[in-house]
Design a protein around this motif. Structure first.
Motif, short mmCIF file in Angstrom:
data_model
loop_
_atom_site.label_atom_id
_atom_site.label_comp_id
_atom_site.label_asym_id
_atom_site.label_seq_id
_atom_site.Cartn_x
_atom_site.Cartn_y
_atom_site.Cartn_z
N ASP A 93 0.84 -1.20 0.00
CA ASP A 93 0.00 0.00 0.00
C ASP A 93 0.88 1.25 0.00
OD1 ASP A 93 -2.30 -1.57 0.16
OD2 ASP A 93 -2.22 -1.61 2.36
N GLY A 94 0.34 2.34 -0.53
CA GLY A 94 1.08 3.59 -0.52
C GLY A 94 1.41 4.03 0.91
N HIS A 95 2.60 4.58 1.11
CA HIS A 95 3.04 4.99 2.43
C HIS A 95 4.14 6.03 2.32
CE1 HIS A 95 5.61 1.62 1.16
NE2 HIS A 95 6.58 2.21 1.85
N THR A 96 4.56 6.58 3.46
CA THR A 96 5.65 7.56 3.48
C THR A 96 6.61 7.21 4.62
OG1 THR A 96 4.41 9.05 4.92
CG2 THR A 96 4.25 9.45 2.56
N HIS A 97 7.87 7.63 4.44
CA HIS A 97 8.90 7.43 5.47
C HIS A 97 9.37 8.77 6.01
CE1 HIS A 97 9.56 3.11 4.76
NE2 HIS A 97 9.43 3.36 3.47
N ASN A 98 9.95 8.73 7.21
CA ASN A 98 10.53 9.94 7.79
C ASN A 98 11.99 10.12 7.38
OD1 ASN A 98 12.06 8.18 9.37
ND2 ASN A 98 10.82 8.47 11.20
N CYS A 99 12.43 9.33 6.39
CA CYS A 99 13.79 9.41 5.89
C CYS A 99 13.78 9.10 4.39
CB CYS A 99 14.70 8.40 6.62
SG CYS A 99 14.10 6.70 6.50
N ALA A 120 16.46 0.57 -13.63
CA ALA A 120 15.79 1.81 -13.22
C ALA A 120 16.05 2.06 -11.74
CB ALA A 120 14.29 1.72 -13.49
N THR A 121 16.13 3.35 -11.42
CA THR A 121 16.33 3.78 -10.03
C THR A 121 15.30 4.86 -9.71
OG1 THR A 121 18.71 3.36 -10.16
CG2 THR A 121 17.96 4.78 -8.38
N VAL A 122 14.73 4.80 -8.51
CA VAL A 122 13.80 5.82 -8.06
C VAL A 122 14.27 6.32 -6.69
CG1 VAL A 122 11.42 6.39 -7.47
CG2 VAL A 122 11.90 4.69 -9.26
N PHE A 123 14.56 7.60 -6.60
CA PHE A 123 14.90 8.22 -5.31
C PHE A 123 13.63 8.75 -4.68
CE2 PHE A 123 15.97 11.95 -2.73
CZ PHE A 123 16.85 11.37 -1.82
N ILE A 124 13.42 8.43 -3.40
CA ILE A 124 12.18 8.78 -2.71
C ILE A 124 12.52 9.67 -1.52
CG2 ILE A 124 10.12 7.87 -1.57
CD1 ILE A 124 10.94 5.13 -2.99
N PRO A 125 12.28 10.97 -1.62
CA PRO A 125 12.60 11.86 -0.49
C PRO A 125 11.73 11.57 0.72
CG PRO A 125 12.22 13.10 -2.53
CD PRO A 125 11.75 11.71 -2.78
N ALA A 126 12.26 11.86 1.89
CA ALA A 126 11.49 11.74 3.12
C ALA A 126 10.17 12.48 2.98
CB ALA A 126 12.28 12.31 4.29
N HIS A 154 5.03 -5.20 -9.30
CA HIS A 154 5.64 -5.93 -10.41
C HIS A 154 4.63 -6.05 -11.55
CE1 HIS A 154 6.52 -9.93 -12.40
NE2 HIS A 154 7.67 -9.29 -12.56
N VAL A 155 5.06 -5.74 -12.76
CA VAL A 155 4.19 -5.86 -13.94
C VAL A 155 4.53 -7.09 -14.74
CG1 VAL A 155 3.47 -4.76 -16.10
CG2 VAL A 155 3.80 -3.36 -14.04
N SER A 156 5.81 -7.26 -15.10
CA SER A 156 6.21 -8.42 -15.89
C SER A 156 7.73 -8.57 -15.84
CB SER A 156 5.75 -8.29 -17.34
OG SER A 156 6.38 -7.17 -17.96
N GLY A 157 8.18 -9.76 -16.25
CA GLY A 157 9.61 -10.00 -16.40
C GLY A 157 10.27 -10.57 -15.15
N GLU A 158 11.53 -10.91 -15.33
CA GLU A 158 12.35 -11.47 -14.26
C GLU A 158 13.42 -10.47 -13.85
OE1 GLU A 158 12.60 -16.24 -14.53
OE2 GLU A 158 13.74 -15.17 -16.07
N GLY A 159 13.79 -10.55 -12.59
CA GLY A 159 14.85 -9.67 -12.13
C GLY A 159 14.81 -9.48 -10.62
N THR A 160 15.48 -8.44 -10.17
CA THR A 160 15.62 -8.19 -8.74
C THR A 160 15.20 -6.76 -8.40
OG1 THR A 160 17.45 -9.75 -8.56
CG2 THR A 160 17.25 -8.12 -6.80
N TYR A 161 14.41 -6.66 -7.34
CA TYR A 161 14.04 -5.36 -6.78
C TYR A 161 14.83 -5.17 -5.50
CZ TYR A 161 11.20 -2.56 -3.51
OH TYR A 161 10.78 -1.67 -2.56
N ILE A 162 15.46 -4.03 -5.35
CA ILE A 162 16.21 -3.71 -4.14
C ILE A 162 15.61 -2.45 -3.52
CG2 ILE A 162 18.45 -2.96 -3.23
CD1 ILE A 162 19.74 -4.66 -5.47
N ASN A 163 15.34 -2.51 -2.22
CA ASN A 163 14.81 -1.37 -1.49
C ASN A 163 15.79 -0.97 -0.39
OD1 ASN A 163 11.96 -0.77 0.72
ND2 ASN A 163 13.10 0.66 -0.52
N PHE A 164 16.22 0.28 -0.43
CA PHE A 164 17.11 0.83 0.59
C PHE A 164 16.35 1.91 1.34
CE2 PHE A 164 19.65 4.56 1.64
CZ PHE A 164 20.56 4.03 2.54
N VAL A 165 16.34 1.83 2.67
CA VAL A 165 15.71 2.84 3.52
C VAL A 165 16.76 3.33 4.52
CG1 VAL A 165 13.86 3.33 5.16
CG2 VAL A 165 13.45 1.75 3.26
N ASN A 166 16.85 4.64 4.67
CA ASN A 166 17.90 5.22 5.51
C ASN A 166 17.51 5.17 7.00
OD1 ASN A 166 20.34 6.41 6.05
ND2 ASN A 166 19.67 8.48 5.58
#
Length: 452
Positions: free
Chosen positions: A378-384, A417-423, A431-443
């Motif tokens: 679900d959509g959400h927000t972080h403090n970082c 692709a890379t997406v930067f998400i400001p605090a 996921h829509v289609s295809g194979e691969g890896t999703y990486i999520n980094f949270v500060n």
């Protein structure tokens, strides 16, 4: 009674990292108003259509009067009228460096006349006027007095002495402002000071002792260069030392965190009240005493701010413990998440390394021909801040397709692709289609505690 004009939404927006938008400003205007301060200073409505909208949003949201900032020019004043502000903040300065660098060859008399005419025009339009003597601390006192006379005769409702570069000591501040208060007993004065020498709060207290009625501050002390007096520290001082009980000090941590998030200016761990170290005890003697009574090693009481004392000391860094073994874990351990496609690994967080300031997961999508599914987040927000990385299994990391929502933007992305998400920014993905890896980094080393 000391009155506070909070200028987080004007002065704070002039800090290097800070760009408050209308949405941020709406939230902050409501929250800062709820502290019990007396006025909010907004920005400069003439600058742009976006700034006009932002100032208007502040005026509509605030529970206290709002002052809009303006140069001593007719077009600036008209913009303030158009935006709906009842108060206008006009400013001018007549010392040598100001005349040489800001007023395009105007003489001192021409600047004084311009200042007076702007005040008179504003009053004719039924605006309340705060007239600021900019860089007053580096202006000869005889010239400061002359500017006060011009502003007063022109109808200014309040006159602000601005130590724009934080040049004075507390004693110099007290001596100067005492002189002005005694010389002009019928004028309401305001004081604004920058923190260039680290003395803004001390100078502010000296100004109060000198008889200044209005004080200009910002939450977390954010502003140009080294910032200005911190609203939150000042109201806490007035509560603790002067027994002023009209401020909602319980909200200090919450508002400080919001300002940190929206301004992108980090709070020091040692910051009073709101820093993570503020009520933390490390010495064993301190811990034993504070565990029996909070006041043993606290002058401030944590519960006054809905906080508690803590007894945390980070473990020493030992090289052999820095080689970590990730573990597989369902996303259901996180708020706003359900079981998702593929396999998810926690690469690092506080469970793997106690001192980790990061949360880092990787999810492998293994079924290239599976139909697109509803999102598991679900959509959400972080403090970082946080980051999404998408890497496909094909050559050059191609082969993965995802949908990302960031704020009001929805995009289909193809890897890499890379997406930067400001605090503070709303976001989600699927996921829509295809194979691969999703990486999520949270500060943040603890994902759930970083959620707003």
């Amino acid at each position: 009674m000391v009155k506070i004009i909070d200028c987080t939404l004007r002065e704070g927006n002039q800090a290097r990292q800070c760009n408050f938008n209308a949405d941020n400003s709406y939230i902050l205007s409501k929250e800062i108003s709820s502290l019990g301060i007396d006025m909010i200073e907004a920005g400069h409505p003439l600058i742009s259509s976006d700034e006009f909208l932002r100032v208007k949003t502040i005026i509509n949201a605030a529970k206290v009067p709002v002052l809009a900032h303006a140069r001593s020019r007719i077009e600036d004043i008209d913009a303030t009228i158009a935006v709906g502000a009842k108060w206008i903040g006009l400013f001018a300065s007549i010392n040598e460096i100001s005349l040489a660098t800001k007023f395009k060859g105007k003489s001192k008399q021409e600047v004084l006349d311009m200042f007076a005419q702007a005040i008179t025009y504003s009053k004719s339009k039924e605006l309340n006027v705060r007239a600021t003597i900019e860089d007053a601390s580096r202006t000869e006192i005889i010239d400061v007095i002359e500017m006060i006379n011009y502003a007063s005769r022109s109808g200014a409702d309040r006159i602000c002495y601005s130590d724009s570069v934080g040049a004075l000591s507390p004693k110099e501040t007290y001596d100067t402002l005492s002189l002005l208060v005694k010389k002009f007993p019928n004028i309401t004065f305001e004081y604004h000071v920058h923190n260039d020498l680290g003395l803004s709060l001390a100078n502010t207290l000296a100004a109060i002792d000198a008889g200044i009625e209005w004080i200009s501050t910002s939450c977390n002390g954010i502003g140009e260069r080294a910032g200005i007096t911190d609203t939150l520290q000042l109201i806490n001082f007035l509560y603790k030392k002067n027994h002023v009980d009209r401020f909602n000090i319980l909200k200090i941590p919450q508002i400080s965190k919001l300002v940190e998030i929206f301004s992108r200016i980090k709070i020091s761990p040692m910051s009073p009240i709101v820093g993570v170290n503020a009520f933390n005890h490390v010495s064993r003697l301190h811990q034993l005493a504070a565990s029996k009574n909070d006041n043993a090693y606290n002058y401030l009481t944590p519960s006054d701010f809905n906080l508690e004392s803590t007894f945390i000391h980070d473990s020493p860094i030992i090289e052999k413990e820095l080689f970590l073994i990730p573990f597989e874990k369902s996303a259901t351990e996180l708020k706003h998440h359900r079981e998702g496609p593929g396999v998810r690994y926690v690469m690092i967080d506080k469970r793997l390394l106690e001192i980790s300031p990061y949360y880092f997961i990787a999810r492998k999508f293994n079924h290239p021909n599976s139909p697109a599914m509803p999102g598991h987040v679900d959509g959400h927000t972080h403090n970082c801040d946080s980051v999404f990385l998408f890497l496909g299994n094909k050559e050059n990391y191609e082969g993965l397709c995802v949908e990302v929502i960031l704020g009001c933007e929805k995009k289909i992305l193809k890897s890499p692709a890379t997406v930067f998400i400001p605090a503070g920014m709303y976001h989600t993905y699927r996921h829509v289609s295809g194979e691969g890896t999703y990486i999520n980094f949270v500060n943040s080393g603890d994902y759930n505690s970083s959620l707003l």
